[in-house]
Design an enzyme around this catalytic site. Structure first.
Site, short mmCIF file in Angstrom:
data_model
loop_
_atom_site.label_atom_id
_atom_site.label_comp_id
_atom_site.label_asym_id
_atom_site.label_seq_id
_atom_site.Cartn_x
_atom_site.Cartn_y
_atom_site.Cartn_z
N TYR A 192 -15.95 17.18 -16.98
CA TYR A 192 -16.23 15.74 -16.96
C TYR A 192 -17.29 15.43 -15.89
CZ TYR A 192 -15.45 10.84 -15.78
OH TYR A 192 -15.63 9.53 -15.47
N LYS B 29 -7.65 5.89 -19.93
CA LYS B 29 -7.87 6.35 -21.31
C LYS B 29 -6.60 6.10 -22.13
CE LYS B 29 -11.67 7.56 -19.31
NZ LYS B 29 -11.90 8.87 -18.72
N ASP C 121 -6.54 18.55 -15.25
CA ASP C 121 -6.88 17.19 -15.68
C ASP C 121 -6.53 17.10 -17.16
OD1 ASP C 121 -8.06 14.88 -16.63
OD2 ASP C 121 -9.84 15.06 -15.37
N ARG D 230 0.86 -1.21 0.00
CA ARG D 230 0.00 0.00 0.00
C ARG D 230 0.88 1.25 0.00
NH1 ARG D 230 -1.62 2.09 4.59
NH2 ARG D 230 -2.39 0.21 5.64
C1 LIG Z 1 -12.50 9.22 -17.41
C2 LIG Z 1 -12.09 10.54 -16.88
C3 LIG Z 1 -11.84 10.72 -15.52
C4 LIG Z 1 -12.05 9.64 -14.50
O1 LIG Z 1 -11.15 8.61 -14.66
P1 LIG Z 1 -11.46 7.08 -14.21
O2 LIG Z 1 -10.21 6.39 -14.53
O3 LIG Z 1 -12.65 6.65 -14.99
O4 LIG Z 1 -11.77 7.14 -12.75
C5 LIG Z 1 -11.41 11.97 -15.10
N1 LIG Z 1 -11.26 12.98 -15.96
C6 LIG Z 1 -11.51 12.85 -17.27
C7 LIG Z 1 -11.30 14.00 -18.18
C8 LIG Z 1 -11.93 11.62 -17.78
O5 LIG Z 1 -12.20 11.49 -19.08
#
Ligand SMILES: *Cc1c(COP(=O)(O)O)cnc(C)c1O
Length: 381
Positions: free
Chosen positions: A98, A195, A170, A46
């Site tokens: 998002y 992604k 982000d 962890r």
């Molecule tokens: C998918 C996404 C998230 C969240 O990510 P997860 O891996 O699904 O928790 C955050 N920000 C953006 C821009 C995203 O496309």
């Protein structure tokens, strides 16, 4: 060294005795100690795990330096960033956001004493006016969701510094081979590695990167205290996926450009949101902030009914929540990623109910275009 070189060469631990070409998966919860006063660097997974440490070093290098932390999901990474705040601190975001981040800020943070506010942060006057003495975090996306709007990251970083707030970016839509948020002044860059970084729809993961040693130490403390680190098997998959990030993304962007240019000329499409089109309002600013576009594009169909019908009649674009994978996908954000938005927020932020999001993959773009043309021609038949 150039990105194409860096991305395929992992920083191998010199202490690794057998010189493996692929990364060993340290599938262990614990590591044995010898002396109580001198417990090894790795003692409990962890807190730290050699497979994850390798990934974190690699991600920091790709982002241009600093410290990286790998978490169980993108939303976990965003949650960890909000843990830097104190009760009463406000989070300010762009109006287009998002849906999962919206749910976290509006429905989890706000009722627990971290109020969320939004403004159109493309407009410098609105951005300056929206900041209050309580604003301690400005949270923006490198391309907003789902309208792919572009905010001036350098200007927001200056504003955040002047007003005593952190700028959290982000950058999920623009991986580090084409965009370096820390160089533009972000204090923390976040990715949903689910992604593009993973790239194969086979894991969920999140990443935080910062050059500030104080923030890195606090985030590492939180990662351990809250137990949200990425597990070894998923870490391995992410390391494996990352090796092809540059070639995947380069081709996906070329495909996305071809699809966007085609749809921009199509009479059945009201509008295309894509920063690679010279007609896009964010085009010039985007070109200053990134060397590529990513492969997400959003199209407007005029009515929610046409948007729904298009999504259901495409064949090469399965209805999918995610993007950044080798296969193309589509979604109707109004019902999917952005379902958490209340009707008040939809009205106030002018949320586009007629928008379809297309994630462009590695298929032949001619096949993608033919599928879109077929589906569009069936819409009004
Ligand atoms: C998918 C996404 C998230 C969240 O990510 P997860 O891996 O699904 O928790 C955050 N920000 C953006 C821009 C995203 O496309």
């Amino acid at each position: 060294m150039n990105t194409a070189t860096v991305v395929v060469r992992l920083p191998v631990d010199p202490a690794e005795p057998h010189h493996p070409s692929a990364t060993p998966i340290y599938q262990t919860a614990t590591f044995k100690g010898q002396k109580l006063d001198d417990l090894a660097q790795f003692n409990y997974s962890r807190s730290a795990n050699p497979t994850r440490t390798l990934l974190e070093r690699h991600l920091a290098t790709l982002e241009g330096g600093g410290h990286a932390l790998a978490c169980a999901s993108g939303i976990t990474a965003i949650t960890l960033a909000t843990r830097l705040l104190r009760p009463g601190d406000e989070i300010l975001t762009h109006r287009d956001l998002y849906g999962g981040a919206y749910r976290l800020f509006a429905q989890v943070c706000t009722p627990r004493g971290l109020p969320w506010r939004w403004a159109d942060l493309r407009d410098p006057a609105q951005a300056a006016a929206a900041i209050t003495p309580q604003t301690k975090m400005i949270f923006v996306e490198s391309l907003s969701n789902p309208r792919l709007e572009v905010v001036d990251i350098q200007a927001l970083s200056r504003l955040a510094r002047e007003r005593g707030a952190l700028l959290v970016l982000d950058a999920t839509a623009l991986p580090p081979t084409i965009h370096r948020g820390l160089d533009l002044g972000a204090d923390i860059v976040i990715h949903s590695a689910t992604k593009y970084l993973g790239g194969h729809s086979d894991l969920t993961a999140g990443v935080l990167v910062t050059r500030r040693a104080d923030l890195a130490a606090e985030l590492a403390r939180l990662q351990n205290a809250e137990g949200v680190a990425l597990a070894p098997q998923d870490t391995f998959l992410l390391l494996r996926g990352l090796k092809t990030l540059k070639v995947r993304l380069d081709q996906q962007q070329r495909n996305a450009q071809a699809v966007a240019e085609h749809l921009a000329r199509h009479p059945g499409v009201t509008r295309v949101h894509f920063p690679g089109l010279p007609t896009d309002p964010g085009h010039a600013l985007h070109q200053r902030q990134a060397t590529g576009t990513g492969s997400l594009l959003s199209i407007r169909l005029g009515t929610p009914q046409r948007a729904r019908a298009l999504v259901e009649s495409l064949e090469l674009f399965p209805i999918t929540y995610s993007f950044g994978s080798v296969t193309s996908a589509c979604s109707w954000p109004a019902k999917m990623s952005h379902a958490p938005l209340t009707s008040e927020v939809r009205t106030a932020t002018e949320f586009p109910e007629d928008l379809v999001r297309l994630a462009i993959g590695l298929e032949d773009p001619a096949d993608l275009i033919a599928d879109l043309d077929n589906a569009l021609s069936r819409l009004d038949a």
